[in-house]
Design a protein around this motif. Structure first.
Motif, short mmCIF file in Angstrom:
data_model
loop_
_atom_site.label_atom_id
_atom_site.label_comp_id
_atom_site.label_asym_id
_atom_site.label_seq_id
_atom_site.Cartn_x
_atom_site.Cartn_y
_atom_site.Cartn_z
N PHE A 198 0.51 -1.49 0.07
CA PHE A 198 -0.03 -0.18 -0.16
C PHE A 198 0.76 1.21 -0.30
CE2 PHE A 198 -2.88 -2.59 1.64
CZ PHE A 198 -4.26 -2.67 0.82
N THR A 199 0.91 1.78 -1.33
CA THR A 199 1.67 3.49 -0.94
C THR A 199 0.51 4.65 -1.44
OG1 THR A 199 1.60 3.63 -3.30
CG2 THR A 199 3.65 2.07 -1.97
N PRO A 200 0.27 6.21 -0.72
CA PRO A 200 -0.50 6.90 -1.42
C PRO A 200 -1.66 6.83 -2.75
CG PRO A 200 1.35 7.22 -0.18
CD PRO A 200 1.59 6.43 -0.74
N GLY A 201 -0.13 5.99 -3.47
CA GLY A 201 -1.21 6.15 -5.12
C GLY A 201 -1.17 4.53 -5.52
N SER A 202 -1.89 3.71 -4.35
CA SER A 202 -1.57 2.26 -4.50
C SER A 202 -2.55 1.43 -4.03
CB SER A 202 -0.34 1.34 -5.46
OG SER A 202 0.34 1.00 -3.51
N GLY A 203 -3.88 1.21 -4.27
CA GLY A 203 -4.99 0.97 -3.52
C GLY A 203 -6.18 1.77 -2.39
N TRP A 204 -6.57 1.35 -1.77
CA TRP A 204 -7.49 1.95 -0.71
C TRP A 204 -6.96 2.06 -0.16
CZ3 TRP A 204 -8.49 1.78 -5.68
CH2 TRP A 204 -8.99 2.55 -6.31
N PRO A 205 -6.62 2.39 1.71
CA PRO A 205 -6.38 1.74 3.02
C PRO A 205 -7.83 1.65 3.74
CG PRO A 205 -6.10 4.17 3.51
CD PRO A 205 -6.58 3.87 1.37
N THR A 206 -8.63 0.76 2.81
CA THR A 206 -9.54 0.29 3.65
C THR A 206 -10.28 -1.17 4.01
OG1 THR A 206 -11.47 -0.02 1.52
CG2 THR A 206 -10.53 1.98 2.54
N GLY A 207 -10.88 -1.30 4.78
CA GLY A 207 -11.02 -3.27 5.09
C GLY A 207 -11.73 -3.41 3.95
#
Length: 302
Positions: A198-207
């Protein structure tokens, strides 16, 4: 399984003076992280002539691997390989396949299965640091084809290196599924070791997004999660709740909490151990991690 990525290839002491650049610092911090609960150490060996850059010399990786093994008798040694991907710089010149440490024959090596764009601002290094006199914006993109991935997997198999499939976007998991279904990632690699970054530009930090990643992984897979910067511990806590494995370390995050620089890699390991313990997750020993990943119980030496 807790992995600790002690250095990385971008940030250096200009970002956190406690980040280990010299080989002696890497060995001491690897040992402390191992004592704190890391079963695997992920290593980017820096160039001693320019410690803000990663070396491409496998002999230097052999040296740091040997020195870490002397202090950490059973830890799993994982070298960056950036397995086979090619870099496109701003000049549009395409690099050769990036194999970095593969001839050092680590126990595990990263195979980046991504077609990925990266833009990193690297500040100037002030004396007594050296190697980068001015602020640099490093903008690159990476690519790896199926045939190149097969070539790298065959090279790893010949050297008895376990691939660590490193992903940066959801499509990468479909890519790994194709490799598995096509027989590229054969039983030698099983269980398939996958790390999602997870980086700020890859994916969403959600369950919800994390649950999607789990569903998209290939069969017989062990999924680990990596998260950078401020999102590291919130995302890793979710990963622990989901029964997954985690990575910490100064490659990914140089802060122990908001505005407070980490004093060492071991401090980051200690924090994730506390979180895991509070959540009821037992920490794998190196011996247990070797069994889980299908890695030899006889630690490799150099």
């Amino acid at each position: 399984i807790i992995t600790c990525a002690i250095t990385g290839s971008n940030a250096g002491k200009e970002a956190n003076p406690n980040l280990p650049e010299l080989v002696e610092e890497q060995v001491e911090q690897a040992y402390a992280a191992y004592q704190a609960g890391a079963a695997m150490i992920h290593i980017h060996r820096r160039d001693p002539n320019n410690p803000c850059e990663m070396t491409q010399d496998p002999e230097m990786y052999k040296e740091v691997n040997r020195l870490i093994r002397e202090k950490c008798p059973d830890v799993i040694i994982n070298n960056t390989c950036v397995g086979g991907r090619k870099r496109f710089g701003t000049s549009t010149k395409v690099s050769d396949m990036m194999l970095t440490s593969i001839d050092a024959c680590p126990e595990v090596a990263s195979l980046d299965t991504s077609n990925y764009c990266s833009k990193v601002k690297l500040p100037a290094r002030k004396p007594p640091l050296f190697g980068r006199d001015e602020t640099v914006v490093r903008e690159t993109s990476y690519s790896l084809t199926d045939s190149e991935a097969l070539q790298v997997l065959q090279m790893m198999k010949a050297r008895n290196i376990k691939p660590e499939f490193e992903c940066f976007q959801l499509a990468d998991l479909h890519y790994i599924n194709r490799l598995v279904k096509a027989g590229y990632a054969d039983q030698f690699n099983a269980p398939h070791m996958v790390q999602y970054v997870f980086t700020p530009g890859s994916g969403w930090p959600t369950g919800q997004y994390l649950a999607t990643l789990v569903q998209c992984c290939p069969p017989n897979c062990m999924l680990g999660v990596i998260a950078t910067g401020a999102q590291q511990f919130p995302i890793l806590a979710q990963a622990l709740c989901a029964g997954l494995h985690v990575r910490v370390g100064m490659e990914d995050n140089i802060y122990i909490e908001r505005g407070v620089l980490a004093q060492s890699n071991a401090q980051l390991v200690e924090k994730i151990v506390r979180i895991a313990t509070d959540l009821g997750r037992k920490i794998a020993t190196p011996t247990q991690a070797r069994q889980m990943l299908g890695i030899s119980q006889t630690p490799r030496t150099w």
